[in-house]
Every structure is written in structure tokens, then in C-alpha cells.
Design an enzyme around this catalytic site. Structure first.
Site, PDB file in Angstrom:
ATOM      1  N   ARG A  14       8.200  17.080  -0.205  1.00 27.40           N
ATOM      2  CA  ARG A  14       8.531  15.677   0.182  1.00 27.40           C
ATOM      3  C   ARG A  14       9.925  15.279  -0.553  1.00 27.40           C
ATOM      4  NH1 ARG A  14       4.659  12.508   2.506  1.00 27.40           N
ATOM      5  NH2 ARG A  14       5.827  10.566   1.759  1.00 27.40           N
ATOM      6  N   LYS A  18      -8.340  11.476  -0.015  1.00 30.62           N
ATOM      7  CA  LYS A  18      -9.566  11.663  -0.710  1.00 30.62           C
ATOM      8  C   LYS A  18     -10.749  11.027  -0.282  1.00 30.62           C
ATOM      9  CE  LYS A  18      -6.742  13.302  -3.126  1.00 30.62           C
ATOM     10  NZ  LYS A  18      -5.459  13.275  -2.929  1.00 30.62           N
ATOM     11  N   GLY A  63       0.883  -1.407  -0.066  1.00 29.32           N
ATOM     12  CA  GLY A  63       0.034   0.037   0.160  1.00 29.32           C
ATOM     13  C   GLY A  63       0.962   1.222  -0.090  1.00 29.32           C
ATOM     14  N   HIS A  73     -24.219  14.927 -24.129  1.00 31.74           N
ATOM     15  CA  HIS A  73     -24.678  16.215 -23.391  1.00 31.74           C
ATOM     16  C   HIS A  73     -25.843  15.707 -22.405  1.00 31.74           C
ATOM     17  CE1 HIS A  73     -26.051  20.388 -23.558  1.00 31.74           C
ATOM     18  NE2 HIS A  73     -27.232  20.049 -23.584  1.00 31.74           N
ATOM     19  N   ALA A 111       1.273   8.854  -7.513  1.00 30.44           N
ATOM     20  CA  ALA A 111       1.117   7.550  -7.552  1.00 30.44           C
ATOM     21  C   ALA A 111       1.186   6.712  -8.903  1.00 30.44           C
ATOM     22  CB  ALA A 111      -0.084   7.102  -6.873  1.00 30.44           C
TER      23      ALA A 111
HETATM   24  P1  FAD Z   1       5.728   4.959  -1.386  1.00 34.66           P
HETATM   25  O1  FAD Z   1       4.020   4.946  -1.678  1.00 34.66           O
HETATM   26  O2  FAD Z   1       6.237   6.277  -0.569  1.00 34.66           O
HETATM   27  O3  FAD Z   1       6.008   3.628  -0.607  1.00 34.66           O
HETATM   28  C1  FAD Z   1       7.414   3.341  -0.419  1.00 34.66           C
HETATM   29  C2  FAD Z   1       7.071   2.174   0.661  1.00 34.66           C
HETATM   30  O4  FAD Z   1       8.300   1.791   1.008  1.00 34.66           O
HETATM   31  C3  FAD Z   1       6.691   2.713   2.242  1.00 34.66           C
HETATM   32  O5  FAD Z   1       5.617   1.759   2.584  1.00 34.66           O
HETATM   33  C4  FAD Z   1       7.943   2.755   3.004  1.00 34.66           C
HETATM   34  O6  FAD Z   1       7.247   2.592   4.097  1.00 34.66           O
HETATM   35  C5  FAD Z   1       8.386   1.429   2.341  1.00 34.66           C
HETATM   36  N1  FAD Z   1       9.902   1.484   2.662  1.00 34.66           N
HETATM   37  C6  FAD Z   1      10.755   2.466   2.602  1.00 34.66           C
HETATM   38  N2  FAD Z   1      12.179   2.361   2.763  1.00 34.66           N
HETATM   39  C7  FAD Z   1      11.812   0.930   3.021  1.00 34.66           C
HETATM   40  C8  FAD Z   1      13.239  -0.135   3.363  1.00 34.66           C
HETATM   41  N3  FAD Z   1      14.292   0.248   3.505  1.00 34.66           N
HETATM   42  N4  FAD Z   1      12.521  -1.602   3.264  1.00 34.66           N
HETATM   43  C9  FAD Z   1      11.373  -1.944   3.534  1.00 34.66           C
HETATM   44  N5  FAD Z   1      10.436  -0.894   2.851  1.00 34.66           N
HETATM   45  C10 FAD Z   1      10.758   0.433   2.951  1.00 34.66           C
HETATM   46  N6  FAD Z   1      -0.330  11.030  -5.545  1.00 34.66           N
HETATM   47  C11 FAD Z   1      -1.085  10.896  -6.542  1.00 34.66           C
HETATM   48  O7  FAD Z   1      -0.894  10.405  -7.691  1.00 34.66           O
HETATM   49  N7  FAD Z   1      -2.508  11.251  -6.236  1.00 34.66           N
HETATM   50  C12 FAD Z   1      -2.858  11.926  -4.833  1.00 34.66           C
HETATM   51  O8  FAD Z   1      -4.055  12.041  -4.766  1.00 34.66           O
HETATM   52  C13 FAD Z   1      -2.006  11.909  -4.007  1.00 34.66           C
HETATM   53  N8  FAD Z   1      -2.248  12.233  -2.776  1.00 34.66           N
HETATM   54  C14 FAD Z   1      -1.302  12.250  -2.026  1.00 34.66           C
HETATM   55  C15 FAD Z   1      -1.748  12.668  -0.503  1.00 34.66           C
HETATM   56  C16 FAD Z   1      -0.617  12.946   0.658  1.00 34.66           C
HETATM   57  C17 FAD Z   1      -1.224  13.285   1.852  1.00 34.66           C
HETATM   58  C18 FAD Z   1       0.400  12.408   0.287  1.00 34.66           C
HETATM   59  C19 FAD Z   1       1.640  12.491   1.338  1.00 34.66           C
HETATM   60  C20 FAD Z   1       1.078  11.917  -1.140  1.00 34.66           C
HETATM   61  C21 FAD Z   1      -0.179  11.796  -2.075  1.00 34.66           C
HETATM   62  N9  FAD Z   1       0.467  11.525  -3.299  1.00 34.66           N
HETATM   63  C22 FAD Z   1      -0.594  11.490  -4.284  1.00 34.66           C
HETATM   64  C23 FAD Z   1       1.620  11.014  -3.779  1.00 34.66           C
HETATM   65  C24 FAD Z   1       1.930   9.429  -3.643  1.00 34.66           C
HETATM   66  O9  FAD Z   1       1.606   9.039  -2.383  1.00 34.66           O
HETATM   67  C25 FAD Z   1       3.114   9.116  -3.984  1.00 34.66           C
HETATM   68  O10 FAD Z   1       3.679   9.536  -5.171  1.00 34.66           O
HETATM   69  C26 FAD Z   1       3.381   7.506  -3.949  1.00 34.66           C
HETATM   70  O11 FAD Z   1       2.871   6.923  -2.923  1.00 34.66           O
HETATM   71  C27 FAD Z   1       4.638   7.188  -4.402  1.00 34.66           C
HETATM   72  O12 FAD Z   1       4.736   5.782  -4.613  1.00 34.66           O
HETATM   73  P2  FAD Z   1       6.061   4.916  -4.301  1.00 34.66           P
HETATM   74  O13 FAD Z   1       5.591   3.563  -4.789  1.00 34.66           O
HETATM   75  O14 FAD Z   1       7.058   5.551  -4.858  1.00 34.66           O
HETATM   76  O15 FAD Z   1       6.361   5.019  -2.781  1.00 34.66           O
HETATM   77  P1  NAD Z   2       4.337  20.771  -2.924  1.00 36.01           P
HETATM   78  O1  NAD Z   2       5.675  20.927  -3.491  1.00 36.01           O
HETATM   79  O2  NAD Z   2       3.155  20.648  -3.868  1.00 36.01           O
HETATM   80  O3  NAD Z   2       4.015  22.263  -2.210  1.00 36.01           O
HETATM   81  C1  NAD Z   2       4.760  22.637  -1.414  1.00 36.01           C
HETATM   82  C2  NAD Z   2       4.731  24.172  -1.133  1.00 36.01           C
HETATM   83  O4  NAD Z   2       5.071  24.695  -0.235  1.00 36.01           O
HETATM   84  C3  NAD Z   2       5.139  24.743  -2.372  1.00 36.01           C
HETATM   85  O5  NAD Z   2       4.012  25.825  -2.999  1.00 36.01           O
HETATM   86  C4  NAD Z   2       6.252  25.639  -1.911  1.00 36.01           C
HETATM   87  O6  NAD Z   2       6.495  26.902  -2.724  1.00 36.01           O
HETATM   88  C5  NAD Z   2       5.721  25.987  -0.423  1.00 36.01           C
HETATM   89  N1  NAD Z   2       7.022  26.186   0.591  1.00 36.01           N
HETATM   90  C6  NAD Z   2       8.173  25.515   0.482  1.00 36.01           C
HETATM   91  N2  NAD Z   2       8.753  25.892   1.597  1.00 36.01           N
HETATM   92  C7  NAD Z   2       8.113  26.791   2.315  1.00 36.01           C
HETATM   93  C8  NAD Z   2       8.242  27.586   3.617  1.00 36.01           C
HETATM   94  N3  NAD Z   2       9.401  27.583   4.293  1.00 36.01           N
HETATM   95  N4  NAD Z   2       7.232  28.277   3.782  1.00 36.01           N
HETATM   96  C9  NAD Z   2       5.966  28.259   3.222  1.00 36.01           C
HETATM   97  N5  NAD Z   2       5.936  27.714   2.028  1.00 36.01           N
HETATM   98  C10 NAD Z   2       6.866  26.913   1.563  1.00 36.01           C
HETATM   99  O7  NAD Z   2       4.597  19.694  -1.938  1.00 36.01           O
HETATM  100  P2  NAD Z   2       3.399  19.044  -0.937  1.00 36.01           P
HETATM  101  O8  NAD Z   2       2.091  19.960  -0.716  1.00 36.01           O
HETATM  102  O9  NAD Z   2       4.131  18.844   0.461  1.00 36.01           O
HETATM  103  O10 NAD Z   2       3.334  17.624  -1.656  1.00 36.01           O
HETATM  104  C11 NAD Z   2       4.377  16.909  -1.776  1.00 36.01           C
HETATM  105  C12 NAD Z   2       4.197  16.064  -3.070  1.00 36.01           C
HETATM  106  O11 NAD Z   2       3.221  15.046  -2.778  1.00 36.01           O
HETATM  107  C13 NAD Z   2       3.674  16.877  -4.363  1.00 36.01           C
HETATM  108  O12 NAD Z   2       4.557  17.744  -4.929  1.00 36.01           O
HETATM  109  C14 NAD Z   2       3.072  15.775  -4.994  1.00 36.01           C
HETATM  110  O13 NAD Z   2       4.078  15.142  -5.829  1.00 36.01           O
HETATM  111  C15 NAD Z   2       2.512  14.763  -4.282  1.00 36.01           C
HETATM  112  N6  NAD Z   2       1.027  15.134  -3.845  1.00 36.01           N
HETATM  113  C16 NAD Z   2       0.141  14.734  -4.801  1.00 36.01           C
HETATM  114  C17 NAD Z   2      -1.094  15.053  -4.487  1.00 36.01           C
HETATM  115  C18 NAD Z   2      -1.885  14.548  -5.707  1.00 36.01           C
HETATM  116  O14 NAD Z   2      -1.581  14.341  -6.958  1.00 36.01           O
HETATM  117  N7  NAD Z   2      -3.298  15.111  -5.660  1.00 36.01           N
HETATM  118  C19 NAD Z   2      -1.401  15.231  -3.428  1.00 36.01           C
HETATM  119  C20 NAD Z   2      -0.841  15.333  -2.114  1.00 36.01           C
HETATM  120  C21 NAD Z   2       0.680  15.161  -2.587  1.00 36.01           C
END
Ligand code: FAD
Ligand code: NAD
Length: 472
Positions: free
Chosen positions: A276, A55, A43, A448, A324
């Protein structure tokens, strides 16, 4: 403490949408696969503390907003009561159902799932340490690194207080604070501001740069920026948070605005969402030839190979955009390459969707990128004020735009702002990937009344006229 030795054909490290998609694809291609993650099921961030829980909460925010807006249409509901415990349970149940489902899919494919943390002990071996202290030495032919990312921490704002949260804490929804300071006006900051605002919190957003969602085209962000400025308590652009300090039941924030003036304000909670960073440290990569960039991303080629021939990398750890669907796509490419197929990761359009209200979505070439590249493009916009479907939804604040090559008329990019933009953008991705011409989009009959017609009518505008939007 038990020690065990095993071997596998492919080990996937990290069970997020990149890792589990890679593991599933590799197993489907007939390879023997071991998937390692520290959680009990696959996950990753996306399912446990990212896309899915956020979401689920945004859906609740949408329902609350719709109920409030219904007063304009002559339907009044009483003020909603939020049963926080039930809401949390529902969100957690969604996460549990999805992650257990992935566990099942993993078993059905014959994948060996190992819970623990993996570190490399050379180019053909990893050690997996379980929380119990047990260790597994796993030798492999190929490894796919998919360890994802974690929130960036700013030292000045990292104080020891449960009132200062990152996205994982905020998604736990411990309470509905009276006031919340959101540091960062990006994806996470704006999505979670939307959730907490809908639940009744007074939300202030502080963004360092001069604009919200700095990576997106301005005309797409404008309707969202107007909405958040109207409904949130405050939006401070070009503002820096100098420090946070716990004072009793509150956090005192020192803010410095564009004018250089410093002021103080107190909040019940603070969410820091300033980006991030990749999880590439403490993985034993120094025992391999894998290279890491200055920002910590693992360097990969178009087939997602690292500099170490046995090791591939995908997802957030392998570079931006950290999304993702980009991770999953790369995962499938890496698995196919390992199985001997000649494929590469060469997308023309990776969609980006910000699930705020209105949603903002785009794919392919943006107008800003075209300008930066000095590339001539034709940009057409269809305002949702001219859409019948938008009117029936009481939402005429959106816009759909196409970015088109002026000579070939090929659709290079699509941008949408409005409710449902995240679903609508899929048509844009297909158009860009299939090298569709604006005329292909214009001549495809759209149903539509739907918001999808705004894409067709934007395409009509390329040829000078669109049915519902009069231009002289
Ligand atoms: P991850 O999902 O980060 O998974 C990595 C996994 O590896 C984790 O379980 C971690 O614990 C594990 N791991 C790390 N190191 C080790 C190790 N040494 N050994 C074993 N396991 C390890 N993206 C979207 O496209 N749509 C969205 O709506 C969206 N919403 C988001 C909302 C939030 C609040 C956040 C934080 C992110 C969101 N993202 C969204 C971004 C999305 O979650 C990431 O881009 C995505 O999860 C990346 O997938 P990944 O497989 O690279 O890694
Ligand atoms: P982000 O890069 O989207 O936004 C961070 C924001 O913080 C930027 O606007 C930046 O200018 C600002 N910022 C940086 N330093 C700052 C400071 N010191 N004070 C005030 N503002 C500052 O990053 P995020 O919102 O943390 O999300 C991280 C990543 O996770 C996203 O870039 C995206 O790739 C992924 N994500 C995707 C979704 C989605 O697909 N719907 C949702 C959540 C997260």
C-alpha cells in the site's frame, strides 16, 4: 453550489482508526473538533474495506476449516453450502454496525463531522468539497492529517477488467471463483487466499521474493508456509507476473519463475496485493511547509508534528508499519500534544498479526532485526507439540519464541505462530513495554490448559528447563 465559511480549533482529515481516535481524544480533552472524511461515518479503510470485513470473512473460513477438521475427531458434517448473498449481507451488517456506532460516538462527543474531501489552502485553512459540489472553507488552529493509504498499482497488471481485483474488490465477494491468482504473499494476499480457499476456490499465490511474509522471522512463518503449500493449489516464490490479459471469461497470466522460464496460466480472477502507498498527493500540501519522503510518507517527529507547526500527521500516511492500532495510538498522542501535554510516540513494541491459519504474530525485536543490528540475543522456542492445549485443539504445529537480552534477561521480543497467536501476542507486548525479565514471565502463573502457557514455558527455557519440553 453553496459556499460556507467556518472555523474550528482542531480539524482531523481522514476518519480511519488514526483520525477518529485522534478526534475522540481531542474532544475528550476539551478541544473543539471537526472530523472530515469522504464516507458517511468514520471508519476509514480499516472498517469499510480492511481489518473488519476481512476478519469477518476469516472467521467464516475458520468455521469451515474446523468443520472439515472435525472428521479427524469422529464428527462428520455434510459439505457446507455457502449462501453468498447472506454471507455478504452479514459482513456488510458488521461494517454498518461498527461505522454507525462510530458516528454515534462522534456525535455524543460533540464533534462536527463533515462528509467531503479536504485540501489545504495554506497552513491554517482547508477547503472541504462535498460530492454535491458544496464547499466549506474551514480555518483551524491545528490540523491532524490522517488520510491513510491505498493499494499499490503495478502498471503492467492494471488492466481494465473486473476480474482483476484489489483488496477492496476481493472483500466485496462478488462470486466464489473456480480459480484465483493472488499476486503478493504478504498480509493481504495470504489472509484473502485463506478466505477464498476455505470457500472452495483453487488458489495460487505468486510472490516476488524468496519467501512468504518477507518481514517476519522465518521460524514463525515456517508452519504457515508448510500449511499453505499443502492446501493451496500452488505457491510460486521468486516469481514475477509479467502481464495479465482478459481472454473471454478468464485472465491469462504470464509468469516468469526463478529459472527465467516464462509460462502462461489462466484464472477466473486475479487479486493484486503487492503493498500500500500513503495518500499524500492532491492534498494541497504544497501550500504548507509539510514535507513528504521519497516514498510519499509525511515526515513527522516523535510528537507527530510535521514541518508545518500547525499540522500533525498520523497513521498510514505518516509511515510504517501501516497498522490500525499504530494509527490509533499516534492519533491519541497528536491530540494530547495539541492539548499541551508533553507526550511522544515511543513504543517499544508494535504488535503485527497476520490472521491466517495458523496466525503469525510478533512484537518488539525480531531475530532478523537483532542479527542486522549485530546485537547479541538469546532466543528460546517452545514447540506447540509439547502443549496440552494445542493437542486438545488438534493443532500442534505452532511455536512460541522469546528474544531475550543474554545479560539482563530482559524480554526484547516475542513471536508466536499458531491459532490464536493474535490474541496471545498482547502478553508479549506488555512484557516488552514493561521491560519484564524472562523470570517475571516464568514466575507469573498462567492458566492451564491454555496456549498462554507456551509463553511461560518458553520463558522457563531461558533458565534451562521447561516442564513439558525435555532438553538434555
Ligand atoms: P485509513 O483507515 O486509510 O483512513 C483514512 C481515511 O481518510 C479514509 O476514509 C479515506 O477515504 C479518508 N481520506 C483520504 N483523503 C481524504 C481527504 N483528502 N479528505 C477527507 N478524507 C480523506 N491493520 C491492522 O492493524 N489489522 C488488520 O487486521 C488489518 N487488516 C487489513 C486488511 C485489509 C484488506 C487492508 C487493506 C488493510 C488492513 N489493515 C489492517 C491496515 C489498516 O486498515 C490501516 O493500517 C489503517 O486503516 C490505517 O488507518 P488510518 O487512520 O491511517 O487511515
Ligand atoms: P505487504 O507488504 O504485506 O505484502 C506485499 C507482498 O507482495 C510482499 O511479500 C512483496 O514481496 C510482494 N510483492 C511486491 N511486488 C510484487 C510483485 N510484483 N509480484 C509478486 N509479489 C510482489 O502488502 P499487502 O499484503 O498489500 O498489505 C499492505 C499493508 O496493509 C500491510 O503491509 C499491512 O501494513 C497492512 N495489512 C495488515 C493486516 C493485518 O494487520 N493483519 C492485514 C492486511 C493488510
Amino acid at each position: 453550489m453553496a459556499r460556507e465559511q467556518r472555523s474550528t480549533s482542531v480539524v482531523v482529515i481522514g476518519g480511519g482508526p488514526g483520525g477518529y481516535a485522534a478526534a475522540f481524544a481531542a474532544a475528550d480533552l476539551g478541544l473543539e473538533v471537526t472530523l472530515v472524511d469522504d464516507a458517511p461515518n468514520p471508519g476509514g479503510v480499516c472498517l469499510y474495506r480492511g481489518c473488519i470485513p476481512s476478519k469477518a470473512l476469516l472467521n467464516v473460513a475458520h468455521v469451515l476449516d474446523q468443520a472439515r477438521q472435525a472428521a479427524d475427531w469422529g464428527v462428520t458434517f455434510s459439505e457446507p453450502k455457502v449462501d453468498l448473498e447472506r454471507l455478504r449481507t452479514w459482513k456488510d451488517e458488521v461494517v454498518q454496525k461498527m461505522t454507525e456506532g462510530l458516528g454515534d460516538l462522534s456525535k455524543k462527543r460533540g464533534i462536527t463531522f463533515v462528509q467531503g474531501r479536504a485540501t489545504f489552502a495554506g497552513p491554517k485553512r482547508v477547503t472541504v468539497s462535498a460530492e454535491s459540489g458544496d464547499e466549506l472553507e474551514l480555518s483551524f488552529e491545528h490540523a491532524i492529517l490522517a488520510t491513510g493509504s491505498q493499494p499499490v498499482r503495478i502498471p503492467a497488471l492494471s488492466i481494465d477488467s473486473s476480474r482483476v481485483m484489489d483488496s477492496t474488490d476481493a472483500l466485496r465477494l462478488e462470486d466464489i471463483p473456480g480459480s484465483l491468482l493472488v499476486v503478493g504473499g504478504g498480509y493481504i494476499g495470504l489472509e484473502l487466499a485463506t478466505v477464498y480457499h476455505a470457500l472452495g476456490t483453487q488458489v495460487s499465490v505468486v510472490e516476488l521474493t524468496s519467501e512468504l511474509l518477507p518481514g517476519a522471522d522465518r521460524d514463525l512463518v515456517r508452519p504457515l508456509a508448510a500449511k499453505v503449500k499443502r492446501v493451496l493449489h500452488a505457491v510460486h516464490l521468486k516469481t514475477q507476473v509479467l502481464s495479465l490479459e482478459e481472454r473471454g471469461e478468464q485472465i491469462l497470466a504470464r509468469l516468469k519463475g526463478e529459472d527465467g522460464e516464462e509460462r502462461e496460466e489462466s484464472f477466473d480472477r486475479v487479486l493484486v496485493a503487492v503493498g500500500r502507498r500513503p495518500n499524500s498527493a492532491n492534498l494541497g500540501l504544497e501550500t504548507t511547509k509539510v514535507e513528504v519522503t521519497e516514498r510519499g510518507f509525511v515526515r513527522v517527529d516523535s510528537q507527530r508534528r510535521t514541518a508545518e507547526p500547525t499540522i500533525f500527521a498520523i497513521g498510514d500516511v505518516a509511515g510504517e508499519p501501516m497498522l490500525a492500532h499504530k494509527a490509533s495510538h499516534e492519533g491519541r498522542v497528536a491530540a494530547e500534544v495539541i492539548s499541551g501535554r508533553r507526550v511522544a510516540f515511543e513504543p517499544q513494541a508494535i504488535p503485527a498479526v497476520v490472521f491466517t491459519d495458523p496466525e503469525v504474530a510478533w512484537c518488539g525485536l525480531t531475530e532478523a532485526a537483532a542479527k542486522e543490528q549485530g546485537r547479541q540475543v538469546k532466543v528460546v522456542r517452545f514447540p506447540w507439540g509439547a502443549s496440552g492445549r494445542a493437542a486438545t485443539l488438534g493443532r500442534s504445529d505452532g511455536v512460541t519464541k522469546l528474544i531475550v537480552d543474554p545479560e539482563s534477561e530482559q524480554v526484547l521480543g516475542v513471536g508466536i505462530c499458531g491459532p490464536g497467536a493474535g490474541e496471545l501476542i498482547a502478553e508479549g507486548v506488555l512484557a516488552v513495554e514493561m521491560a519484564a525479565l524472562a523470570s517475571d514471565v516464568m514466575l507469573s502463573i498462567h492458566p492451564h490448559p491454555t496456549l498462554s502457557e507456551t509463553i511461560m514455558e518458553a520463558a522457563e527455557s531461558v533458565y534451562g528447563s521447561s516442564t513439558h519440553f525435555y532438553r538434555k
